[in-house]
Design a protein around this motif. Structure first.
Motif, PDB file in Angstrom:
ATOM      1  N   GLY A  31      10.430  52.096   9.986  1.00 21.92           N
ATOM      2  CA  GLY A  31       9.526  51.020   9.624  1.00 21.92           C
ATOM      3  C   GLY A  31      10.248  49.696   9.418  1.00 21.92           C
ATOM      4  O   GLY A  31       9.642  48.703   9.092  1.00 21.92           O
ATOM      5  N   GLN A  32      11.543  49.671   9.584  1.00 19.16           N
ATOM      6  CA  GLN A  32      12.318  48.448   9.400  1.00 19.16           C
ATOM      7  C   GLN A  32      12.225  47.596  10.664  1.00 19.16           C
ATOM      8  O   GLN A  32      12.600  48.033  11.741  1.00 19.16           O
ATOM      9  CB  GLN A  32      13.788  48.799   9.112  1.00 19.16           C
ATOM     10  N   SER A  33      11.721  46.388  10.513  1.00 19.35           N
ATOM     11  CA  SER A  33      11.630  45.477  11.646  1.00 19.35           C
ATOM     12  C   SER A  33      12.983  44.825  11.896  1.00 19.35           C
ATOM     13  O   SER A  33      13.813  44.738  11.003  1.00 19.35           O
ATOM     14  CB  SER A  33      10.597  44.394  11.373  1.00 19.35           C
ATOM     15  N   GLN A  34      13.158  44.351  13.104  1.00 17.53           N
ATOM     16  CA  GLN A  34      14.345  43.591  13.462  1.00 17.53           C
ATOM     17  C   GLN A  34      13.910  42.223  13.948  1.00 17.53           C
ATOM     18  O   GLN A  34      12.879  42.095  14.596  1.00 17.53           O
ATOM     19  CB  GLN A  34      15.116  44.286  14.578  1.00 17.53           C
ATOM     20  N   LEU A  35      14.705  41.190  13.638  1.00 15.83           N
ATOM     21  CA  LEU A  35      14.446  39.856  14.155  1.00 15.83           C
ATOM     22  C   LEU A  35      15.136  39.740  15.500  1.00 15.83           C
ATOM     23  O   LEU A  35      16.326  40.021  15.618  1.00 15.83           O
ATOM     24  CB  LEU A  35      15.004  38.786  13.213  1.00 15.83           C
ATOM     25  N   ILE A  36      14.377  39.329  16.494  1.00 20.69           N
ATOM     26  CA  ILE A  36      14.908  39.197  17.843  1.00 20.69           C
ATOM     27  C   ILE A  36      14.889  37.725  18.239  1.00 20.69           C
ATOM     28  O   ILE A  36      13.849  37.073  18.187  1.00 20.69           O
ATOM     29  CB  ILE A  36      14.051  40.001  18.855  1.00 20.69           C
ATOM     30  N   GLY A  37      16.045  37.224  18.598  1.00 15.77           N
ATOM     31  CA  GLY A  37      16.162  35.840  19.059  1.00 15.77           C
ATOM     32  C   GLY A  37      16.473  35.828  20.540  1.00 15.77           C
ATOM     33  O   GLY A  37      15.962  36.647  21.289  1.00 15.77           O
ATOM     34  N   LEU A  56       9.663  39.279  15.137  1.00 16.45           N
ATOM     35  CA  LEU A  56       9.902  40.598  14.570  1.00 16.45           C
ATOM     36  C   LEU A  56       9.449  41.692  15.526  1.00 16.45           C
ATOM     37  O   LEU A  56       8.389  41.581  16.134  1.00 16.45           O
ATOM     38  CB  LEU A  56       9.112  40.767  13.265  1.00 16.45           C
ATOM     39  N   GLU A  57      10.266  42.739  15.637  1.00 18.23           N
ATOM     40  CA  GLU A  57       9.877  43.946  16.371  1.00 18.23           C
ATOM     41  C   GLU A  57      10.120  45.123  15.461  1.00 18.23           C
ATOM     42  O   GLU A  57      11.238  45.275  14.964  1.00 18.23           O
ATOM     43  CB  GLU A  57      10.703  44.096  17.649  1.00 18.23           C
ATOM     44  N   PRO A  58       9.150  45.961  15.200  1.00 22.69           N
ATOM     45  CA  PRO A  58       7.754  45.785  15.584  1.00 22.69           C
ATOM     46  C   PRO A  58       7.135  44.612  14.822  1.00 22.69           C
ATOM     47  O   PRO A  58       7.613  44.229  13.753  1.00 22.69           O
ATOM     48  CB  PRO A  58       7.102  47.112  15.196  1.00 22.69           C
ATOM     49  N   ALA A  59       6.082  44.058  15.384  1.00 28.35           N
ATOM     50  CA  ALA A  59       5.413  42.897  14.799  1.00 28.35           C
ATOM     51  C   ALA A  59       4.812  43.237  13.439  1.00 28.35           C
ATOM     52  O   ALA A  59       4.228  44.297  13.255  1.00 28.35           O
ATOM     53  CB  ALA A  59       4.321  42.396  15.740  1.00 28.35           C
ATOM     54  N   VAL A  60       4.994  42.322  12.494  1.00 25.66           N
ATOM     55  CA  VAL A  60       4.474  42.466  11.137  1.00 25.66           C
ATOM     56  C   VAL A  60       3.934  41.103  10.708  1.00 25.66           C
ATOM     57  O   VAL A  60       4.535  40.076  11.025  1.00 25.66           O
ATOM     58  CB  VAL A  60       5.604  42.898  10.165  1.00 25.66           C
ATOM     59  N   ASP A  61       2.837  41.078   9.977  1.00 25.13           N
ATOM     60  CA  ASP A  61       2.291  39.822   9.456  1.00 25.13           C
ATOM     61  C   ASP A  61       3.249  39.294   8.389  1.00 25.13           C
ATOM     62  O   ASP A  61       3.508  39.943   7.386  1.00 25.13           O
ATOM     63  CB  ASP A  61       0.905  40.056   8.860  1.00 25.13           C
ATOM     64  N   LEU A 101       8.055  22.619  13.969  1.00 26.20           N
ATOM     65  CA  LEU A 101       6.877  23.362  13.540  1.00 26.20           C
ATOM     66  C   LEU A 101       6.932  24.739  14.159  1.00 26.20           C
ATOM     67  O   LEU A 101       7.626  24.961  15.155  1.00 26.20           O
ATOM     68  CB  LEU A 101       5.581  22.649  13.920  1.00 26.20           C
ATOM     69  N   PHE A 102       6.224  25.685  13.536  1.00 30.65           N
ATOM     70  CA  PHE A 102       6.197  27.034  14.087  1.00 30.65           C
ATOM     71  C   PHE A 102       5.387  27.025  15.362  1.00 30.65           C
ATOM     72  O   PHE A 102       4.232  26.631  15.370  1.00 30.65           O
ATOM     73  CB  PHE A 102       5.584  28.036  13.100  1.00 30.65           C
ATOM     74  N   ALA A 103       6.002  27.477  16.419  1.00 27.06           N
ATOM     75  CA  ALA A 103       5.314  27.554  17.704  1.00 27.06           C
ATOM     76  C   ALA A 103       4.601  28.895  17.849  1.00 27.06           C
ATOM     77  O   ALA A 103       3.744  29.058  18.687  1.00 27.06           O
ATOM     78  CB  ALA A 103       6.310  27.371  18.842  1.00 27.06           C
ATOM     79  N   GLY A 104       4.978  29.841  17.016  1.00 23.92           N
ATOM     80  CA  GLY A 104       4.434  31.192  17.137  1.00 23.92           C
ATOM     81  C   GLY A 104       3.313  31.481  16.170  1.00 23.92           C
ATOM     82  O   GLY A 104       2.820  30.594  15.473  1.00 23.92           O
ATOM     83  N   GLU A 105       2.962  32.710  16.123  1.00 28.79           N
ATOM     84  CA  GLU A 105       1.891  33.176  15.256  1.00 28.79           C
ATOM     85  C   GLU A 105       2.489  34.080  14.190  1.00 28.79           C
ATOM     86  O   GLU A 105       2.946  35.184  14.484  1.00 28.79           O
ATOM     87  CB  GLU A 105       0.854  33.939  16.077  1.00 28.79           C
ATOM     88  N   LEU A 106       2.458  33.617  12.955  1.00 30.19           N
ATOM     89  CA  LEU A 106       3.044  34.373  11.856  1.00 30.19           C
ATOM     90  C   LEU A 106       2.365  35.723  11.655  1.00 30.19           C
ATOM     91  O   LEU A 106       3.008  36.696  11.269  1.00 30.19           O
ATOM     92  CB  LEU A 106       2.991  33.561  10.567  1.00 30.19           C
ATOM     93  N   LYS A 107       1.063  35.796  11.934  1.00 30.79           N
ATOM     94  CA  LYS A 107       0.332  37.061  11.783  1.00 30.79           C
ATOM     95  C   LYS A 107       0.882  38.143  12.697  1.00 30.79           C
ATOM     96  O   LYS A 107       0.717  39.326  12.442  1.00 30.79           O
ATOM     97  CB  LYS A 107      -1.156  36.866  12.081  1.00 30.79           C
ATOM     98  N   HIS A 108       1.525  37.731  13.788  1.00 40.27           N
ATOM     99  CA  HIS A 108       2.053  38.672  14.766  1.00 40.27           C
ATOM    100  C   HIS A 108       3.579  38.743  14.739  1.00 40.27           C
ATOM    101  O   HIS A 108       4.201  39.188  15.711  1.00 40.27           O
ATOM    102  CB  HIS A 108       1.558  38.317  16.165  1.00 40.27           C
ATOM    103  N   GLY A 109       4.180  38.260  13.641  1.00 39.33           N
ATOM    104  CA  GLY A 109       5.627  38.343  13.496  1.00 39.33           C
ATOM    105  C   GLY A 109       6.415  37.353  14.323  1.00 39.33           C
ATOM    106  O   GLY A 109       7.632  37.463  14.448  1.00 39.33           O
ATOM    107  N   ASN A 110       5.748  36.352  14.890  1.00 40.39           N
ATOM    108  CA  ASN A 110       6.428  35.359  15.720  1.00 40.39           C
ATOM    109  C   ASN A 110       6.755  34.131  14.882  1.00 40.39           C
ATOM    110  O   ASN A 110       5.853  33.425  14.436  1.00 40.39           O
ATOM    111  CB  ASN A 110       5.543  34.980  16.912  1.00 40.39           C
ATOM    112  N   ILE A 111       8.034  33.890  14.655  1.00 39.27           N
ATOM    113  CA  ILE A 111       8.444  32.712  13.884  1.00 39.27           C
ATOM    114  C   ILE A 111       9.312  31.774  14.723  1.00 39.27           C
ATOM    115  O   ILE A 111      10.188  31.079  14.213  1.00 39.27           O
ATOM    116  CB  ILE A 111       9.152  33.092  12.568  1.00 39.27           C
ATOM    117  N   SER A 112       9.033  31.770  16.027  1.00 41.31           N
ATOM    118  CA  SER A 112       9.733  30.849  16.916  1.00 41.31           C
ATOM    119  C   SER A 112       9.499  29.427  16.427  1.00 41.31           C
ATOM    120  O   SER A 112       8.438  29.104  15.894  1.00 41.31           O
ATOM    121  CB  SER A 112       9.219  30.993  18.347  1.00 41.31           C
ATOM    122  N   LEU A 113      10.493  28.591  16.612  1.00 42.96           N
ATOM    123  CA  LEU A 113      10.435  27.222  16.106  1.00 42.96           C
ATOM    124  C   LEU A 113      10.407  26.229  17.252  1.00 42.96           C
ATOM    125  O   LEU A 113      11.229  26.322  18.171  1.00 42.96           O
ATOM    126  CB  LEU A 113      11.662  26.951  15.223  1.00 42.96           C
TER     127      LEU A 113
END
Length: 145
Positions: A31-37, A56-61, A101-113
């Motif tokens: 259940g541990q997510s990893q940050l993927i750049g 994040l993989e897997p995606a987490v809000d 600004l965040f280009a991604g969707e935080l609800k889907h674990g995307n914190i791309s900038l």
């Protein structure tokens, strides 16, 4: 006799294979997510708007989490800081105010900038970090003309 020998060898190999698969599943399914750049540097031209990828993989809000984009060589080091559901503009390095600004969707674990109007001084190593989960990812930005 040869077929029997083959069967004897096959049985230990099958047991090892089953144990290996079990170990890998147990290790990676905690259940541990990893940050993927980006494993490769992001290359930008002066004046470009670019995305520094991080998810994040897997995606987490992670809307309610603290999220940091930093450059360790800057003071203050924050390129972007998200805490308690909002952008903390006052903590940002002045060189990045109004440009991130965040280009991604935080609800889907995307914190791309998203970084707008890239400057030569933006070149460097960026850290995407979620303190609550103690995980990070590094992205290198190379700026050319």
């Amino acid at each position: 006799m040869l077929p029997m020998t083959g069967l004897r060898l096959q049985s230990p190999l099958r047991t090892i294979s089953v144990l290996l698969v079990h170990f890998l599943l147990a290790h990676f399914c905690r259940g541990q997510s990893q940050l993927i750049g980006s494993p490769q540097p992001i290359v930008a031209t002066i004046g470009d708007d670019i995305i520094l990828p991080c998810h994040l993989e897997p995606a987490v809000d992670i809307t309610a989490k603290t999220l940091e984009w930093t450059r360790p060589d800057l003071d203050p080091r924050f390129v972007y800081l998200w805490r308690a559901g909002q952008d903390h503009v006052k903590a940002k390095n002045p060189a990045y105010k109004g440009r991130t600004l965040f280009a991604g969707e935080l609800k889907h674990g995307n914190i791309s900038l998203k970084l707008s109007k890239v400057k030569p001084s933006d070149e460097g190593r960026y850290r995407c970090y979620i303190p609550d989960l103690t995980i990070d990812s590094f992205i290198v930005l190379v700026v050319g003309e």
